[in-house]
Design a protein around this motif. Sequence first.
Motif, PDB file in Angstrom:
ATOM      1  N   LEU A 233      65.118  11.434   5.137  1.00  0.00           N
ATOM      2  CA  LEU A 233      65.155  10.227   5.950  1.00  0.00           C
ATOM      3  C   LEU A 233      66.451  10.157   6.746  1.00  0.00           C
ATOM      4  CD1 LEU A 233      63.420   7.702   6.490  1.00  0.00           C
ATOM      5  CD2 LEU A 233      64.792   6.506   4.781  1.00  0.00           C
ATOM      6  N   SER A 234      66.316   9.908   8.025  1.00  0.00           N
ATOM      7  CA  SER A 234      67.473   9.757   8.907  1.00  0.00           C
ATOM      8  C   SER A 234      66.990   9.109  10.198  1.00  0.00           C
ATOM      9  CB  SER A 234      68.120  11.114   9.210  1.00  0.00           C
ATOM     10  OG  SER A 234      67.304  11.871  10.095  1.00  0.00           O
ATOM     11  N   GLU A 235      67.885   8.912  11.125  1.00  0.00           N
ATOM     12  CA  GLU A 235      67.525   8.322  12.420  1.00  0.00           C
ATOM     13  C   GLU A 235      66.592   9.225  13.216  1.00  0.00           C
ATOM     14  OE1 GLU A 235      71.738  10.094  12.986  1.00  0.00           O
ATOM     15  OE2 GLU A 235      70.471   9.248  11.403  1.00  0.00           O
ATOM     16  N   TYR A 236      66.442  10.485  12.796  1.00  0.00           N
ATOM     17  CA  TYR A 236      65.567  11.422  13.502  1.00  0.00           C
ATOM     18  C   TYR A 236      64.134  11.375  12.975  1.00  0.00           C
ATOM     19  CZ  TYR A 236      70.119  13.156  14.921  1.00  0.00           C
ATOM     20  OH  TYR A 236      71.393  13.244  15.422  1.00  0.00           O
ATOM     21  N   ASN A 237      63.924  10.723  11.836  1.00  0.00           N
ATOM     22  CA  ASN A 237      62.590  10.626  11.256  1.00  0.00           C
ATOM     23  C   ASN A 237      62.099   9.184  11.193  1.00  0.00           C
ATOM     24  OD1 ASN A 237      62.073  13.352  10.869  1.00  0.00           O
ATOM     25  ND2 ASN A 237      63.174  13.402   8.931  1.00  0.00           N
ATOM     26  N   MET A 238      62.639   8.357  12.078  1.00  0.00           N
ATOM     27  CA  MET A 238      62.147   6.992  12.258  1.00  0.00           C
ATOM     28  C   MET A 238      62.013   6.745  13.747  1.00  0.00           C
ATOM     29  SD  MET A 238      64.274   4.808   9.370  1.00  0.00           S
ATOM     30  CE  MET A 238      65.832   5.701   9.490  1.00  0.00           C
ATOM     31  N   ILE A 239      60.915   6.114  14.145  1.00  0.00           N
ATOM     32  CA  ILE A 239      60.695   5.840  15.557  1.00  0.00           C
ATOM     33  C   ILE A 239      60.484   4.342  15.767  1.00  0.00           C
ATOM     34  CG2 ILE A 239      59.767   8.130  16.084  1.00  0.00           C
ATOM     35  CD1 ILE A 239      56.977   7.030  15.842  1.00  0.00           C
ATOM     36  N   ILE A 240      60.719   3.917  17.010  1.00  0.00           N
ATOM     37  CA  ILE A 240      60.560   2.513  17.395  1.00  0.00           C
ATOM     38  C   ILE A 240      59.481   2.422  18.460  1.00  0.00           C
ATOM     39  CG2 ILE A 240      61.676   0.520  18.448  1.00  0.00           C
ATOM     40  CD1 ILE A 240      62.854   1.046  15.783  1.00  0.00           C
ATOM     41  N   THR A 274      75.251   6.298   6.921  1.00  0.00           N
ATOM     42  CA  THR A 274      76.072   6.857   8.001  1.00  0.00           C
ATOM     43  C   THR A 274      75.608   6.355   9.353  1.00  0.00           C
ATOM     44  OG1 THR A 274      76.561   8.858   6.728  1.00  0.00           O
ATOM     45  CG2 THR A 274      76.830   8.989   9.115  1.00  0.00           C
ATOM     46  N   PHE A 275      74.293   6.345   9.568  1.00  0.00           N
ATOM     47  CA  PHE A 275      73.774   5.901  10.864  1.00  0.00           C
ATOM     48  C   PHE A 275      74.097   4.436  11.112  1.00  0.00           C
ATOM     49  CE2 PHE A 275      70.400   3.776  13.295  1.00  0.00           C
ATOM     50  CZ  PHE A 275      70.547   4.425  14.508  1.00  0.00           C
ATOM     51  N   PHE A 276      73.816   3.574  10.140  1.00  0.00           N
ATOM     52  CA  PHE A 276      74.013   2.148  10.382  1.00  0.00           C
ATOM     53  C   PHE A 276      75.490   1.765  10.362  1.00  0.00           C
ATOM     54  CE2 PHE A 276      69.459   1.968   9.418  1.00  0.00           C
ATOM     55  CZ  PHE A 276      69.039   1.144  10.456  1.00  0.00           C
ATOM     56  N   THR A 277      76.314   2.550   9.704  1.00  0.00           N
ATOM     57  CA  THR A 277      77.760   2.319   9.806  1.00  0.00           C
ATOM     58  C   THR A 277      78.215   2.558  11.235  1.00  0.00           C
ATOM     59  OG1 THR A 277      78.149   2.892   7.487  1.00  0.00           O
ATOM     60  CG2 THR A 277      80.027   3.053   8.979  1.00  0.00           C
ATOM     61  N   ARG A 278      77.637   3.570  11.883  1.00  0.00           N
ATOM     62  CA  ARG A 278      77.959   3.821  13.295  1.00  0.00           C
ATOM     63  C   ARG A 278      77.477   2.688  14.187  1.00  0.00           C
ATOM     64  NH1 ARG A 278      75.964   9.199  12.452  1.00  0.00           N
ATOM     65  NH2 ARG A 278      74.194   8.682  13.818  1.00  0.00           N
ATOM     66  N   GLN A 279      76.492   1.931  13.703  1.00  0.00           N
ATOM     67  CA  GLN A 279      75.992   0.789  14.468  1.00  0.00           C
ATOM     68  C   GLN A 279      76.820  -0.472  14.228  1.00  0.00           C
ATOM     69  OE1 GLN A 279      73.404   1.502  16.634  1.00  0.00           O
ATOM     70  NE2 GLN A 279      73.762   3.551  15.787  1.00  0.00           N
ATOM     71  N   GLY A 280      77.883  -0.347  13.441  1.00  0.00           N
ATOM     72  CA  GLY A 280      78.780  -1.474  13.223  1.00  0.00           C
ATOM     73  C   GLY A 280      78.526  -2.254  11.950  1.00  0.00           C
TER      74      GLY A 280
END
Length: 323
Positions: A233-240, A274-280
Amino acid sequence: MSEEFVLLEPEDQPGDEWEELDVSDTEADRIARRQDREFSEFRERVKDTEQFKLQESVFDDATLAAVYKLVQDGYVDAFGGPVSTGKEASVFEALGGEAGERPEPGSAAAADEHAREVAVKVYRINSSNFRQMRDYLEGDPRFEGIANDKKAVVLAWTRKEFANLKRARKAGVRVPEPIAVQRNVLVMELVGHAEERARRLSEVDVENPETAYEVVREYMRRLYRAGLIHGDLSEYNMIIHDGELVVIDMGQAVTVHHPNAGEFLDRDCENVATFFTRQGIDVDPDDLRAYVTEPEPDPSGEPDRSVDPEPGPANASDRERDT
């Protein structure tokens, strides 16, 4: 040890070269010839298209036979272009009926071209990462005794993704709806449209990261309570798409009793944090793991221990159960 060999007694009239044999066509013979002829025509028709020429490595004869079966069963009516292309699998847009039934001519479903769009995911048997797939399959009780050859592993992997998608949807996780599976070909809901491809989380500006994170961690918890861990699971395996967050690529998802379940869950938590930490957002992977593995409340007031809070071999009860 001695053995006795007994000769059969000959029949009175065994027959000779003048014996009459029934070589007339049966209905089964005619059906088999018609099916062979239709498949040959289908193969030639597909191989003559521009899309096949671009994706020839995907469509070997075994894959074409699987697609043909899906066409015959009404799951696929027509192929479109590729939605995504990877080393191990390609996803194509297609037109198909719902649950294997073509819409009635003139019906609203038949008139609405988008209502019939599906995604067809084709796993390449020859180029798939055999060893990596085995790492995820071995230890999964659903696939014990899987043969140690590439074709068997890829076919099992395709069925595994189909089963994982079904379980995830039952658990309330937004994943593409699985429709049908045939050998190395999986038919599922097409999220978005080919001309308006759904974007990966890594490709968009997340307007409300707090809400997105709450959705992701809740989906992780629901998966876990259904006995599954995504495993990649990561930002590459979720779509909007249309305001929905959709989890994709469920092929590698493992059960919570897989020997490497704890390691896979830790990696998922690290990636998401890691991904959502980068989102603040201040996301701690340990806190996320604790949330995901929190036992489901029991109506009687006692904690539900049906899923252990610490999956994987680090847990003694798991080790005993998996041996």
